[in-house]
Design a protein around this motif. Sequence first.
Motif, short mmCIF file in Angstrom:
data_model
loop_
_atom_site.label_atom_id
_atom_site.label_comp_id
_atom_site.label_asym_id
_atom_site.label_seq_id
_atom_site.Cartn_x
_atom_site.Cartn_y
_atom_site.Cartn_z
N THR A 195 0.82 -1.21 0.00
CA THR A 195 0.00 0.00 0.00
C THR A 195 0.86 1.26 0.00
O THR A 195 0.34 2.37 0.18
N ASN A 196 2.17 1.08 -0.22
CA ASN A 196 3.09 2.22 -0.30
C ASN A 196 2.95 3.13 0.92
O ASN A 196 2.75 4.35 0.80
N THR A 197 3.02 2.52 2.09
CA THR A 197 2.79 3.22 3.35
C THR A 197 4.04 3.17 4.22
O THR A 197 4.70 2.14 4.32
N ARG A 198 4.35 4.30 4.87
CA ARG A 198 5.45 4.34 5.82
C ARG A 198 4.91 4.54 7.23
O ARG A 198 3.87 5.17 7.41
N ALA A 199 5.65 3.99 8.20
CA ALA A 199 5.15 4.01 9.57
C ALA A 199 6.31 4.16 10.55
O ALA A 199 7.48 3.98 10.19
N THR A 200 5.96 4.47 11.79
CA THR A 200 6.92 4.44 12.89
C THR A 200 6.76 3.14 13.64
O THR A 200 5.65 2.77 14.04
N PHE A 201 7.86 2.41 13.82
CA PHE A 201 7.85 1.14 14.55
C PHE A 201 8.50 1.35 15.92
O PHE A 201 9.71 1.58 16.02
N PHE A 202 7.69 1.30 16.98
CA PHE A 202 8.21 1.37 18.34
C PHE A 202 8.58 -0.07 18.75
O PHE A 202 7.70 -0.87 19.08
N VAL A 203 9.87 -0.38 18.65
CA VAL A 203 10.31 -1.77 18.83
C VAL A 203 10.73 -2.00 20.28
O VAL A 203 11.52 -1.23 20.84
N LEU A 204 10.22 -3.07 20.86
CA LEU A 204 10.63 -3.46 22.21
C LEU A 204 12.06 -4.00 22.17
O LEU A 204 12.38 -4.86 21.34
N CYS A 239 -4.50 1.25 5.85
CA CYS A 239 -3.24 1.68 5.23
C CYS A 239 -3.50 2.32 3.88
O CYS A 239 -2.92 3.35 3.53
N ALA A 240 -4.40 1.69 3.12
CA ALA A 240 -4.65 2.14 1.75
C ALA A 240 -5.50 3.41 1.70
O ALA A 240 -5.61 4.04 0.65
N ARG A 241 -6.09 3.77 2.81
CA ARG A 241 -7.06 4.87 2.81
C ARG A 241 -6.42 6.24 2.83
O ARG A 241 -7.00 7.22 2.38
N PHE A 242 -5.22 6.34 3.41
CA PHE A 242 -4.57 7.65 3.58
C PHE A 242 -3.12 7.60 3.10
O PHE A 242 -2.54 6.53 2.98
N HIS A 243 -2.55 8.78 2.88
CA HIS A 243 -1.11 8.90 2.72
C HIS A 243 -0.53 9.10 4.12
O HIS A 243 -0.47 10.22 4.63
N TRP A 244 -0.13 8.02 4.76
CA TRP A 244 0.34 8.09 6.15
C TRP A 244 1.77 8.63 6.21
O TRP A 244 2.54 8.46 5.28
N MET A 245 2.09 9.22 7.34
CA MET A 245 3.47 9.63 7.59
C MET A 245 3.94 9.00 8.90
O MET A 245 3.14 8.43 9.65
N THR A 246 5.24 9.10 9.14
CA THR A 246 5.76 8.64 10.44
C THR A 246 5.48 9.72 11.49
O THR A 246 5.20 10.88 11.15
#
Length: 305
Positions: A57-66, A268-275
């Motif tokens: 879905t060409n989406t970027r995200a922030t991953f808060f990794v434990l 995911c596909a609904r918006f242009h997400w940002m981090t």
Amino acid sequence: MRQPAQRRAAEVALSIDVEDWFHSENVKRGVSRDSWDRCEPRVERNTMRMLEILDATNTRATFFVLGWVAERNVNLVREIAAAGHEVASHGFAHQLVYSLSPEAFRQDVSRAKALLEDIAGQEVRGYRAPCFSITPWAIPILQETGHAYDSSMVPTAAHDRYGSLGTIDDGSDIAELGEGFHEVCVSCLRFSRRGIPWGGGGYFRFVPYAAWMRGINVILAGGHPYVFYIHPWEIDPGQPRVDGMSVFNTYRQRVNLHRCEERFEALCARFHWMTIGEMIERRRGGAVAIDPAILPHAEAGASLS
Ligand SMILES: [Zn+2]
């Protein structure tokens, strides 16, 4: 690849709290901390599936990794970073912040940040407290240990475990708590100053998808940013069942797990997400694009329940 008719540009940030099913506070009574290494690990598979969905879905995200997960899944953290996502910290040992001493908290977040930076090869700027258990004394420690933002505040009274930052509990969505240090609240549907959690987790799985989307639209139409979060175990209906949990916590852990992956993909596909890091930078630069248009009926995932 899902191609919605209209993908919206809005001030929306997507975040994923990377932990395994047995780290969830819901199962704590049935899975002791010293048994974690004997539990079936499922976080790599589930997070890789999420990475596939984000890629499709060409989406970027922030991953808060434990940190506990990163230590055991080095390649997974590298995959997240290599795919262009933001690597941030969920602390090391997933203990509620307000249950720790300040010194124990400092050690936990310092250990996680150093580990994640070493693996990912990028600066770790963000922190999210386990179960949103933030408390005011933790903020200066996050600053001192080199973090640039916290995203642990949920401005609601409707949850028994969430923490609070009293000083900014005034309806701000993004607040500069100190020079160069920001708090980015997880979204709520607000009624006066307090709201219903509308940022993800069990609420996202419990509420019908169409109603969830209407809620996001209300938040955006009110001129607020939208911050969403999810855990990899929430798209995994095959995760083990745990004995000894209360009925309520079993429900919180398992409600609609089988529907969550398709809902997540549609979202995911609904918006242009940002981090979340980008959301702060855009605010600082004054380049905030808010699209308050009412959602069209033919939206991605409209047929989902
Ligand atoms: Zn967590």
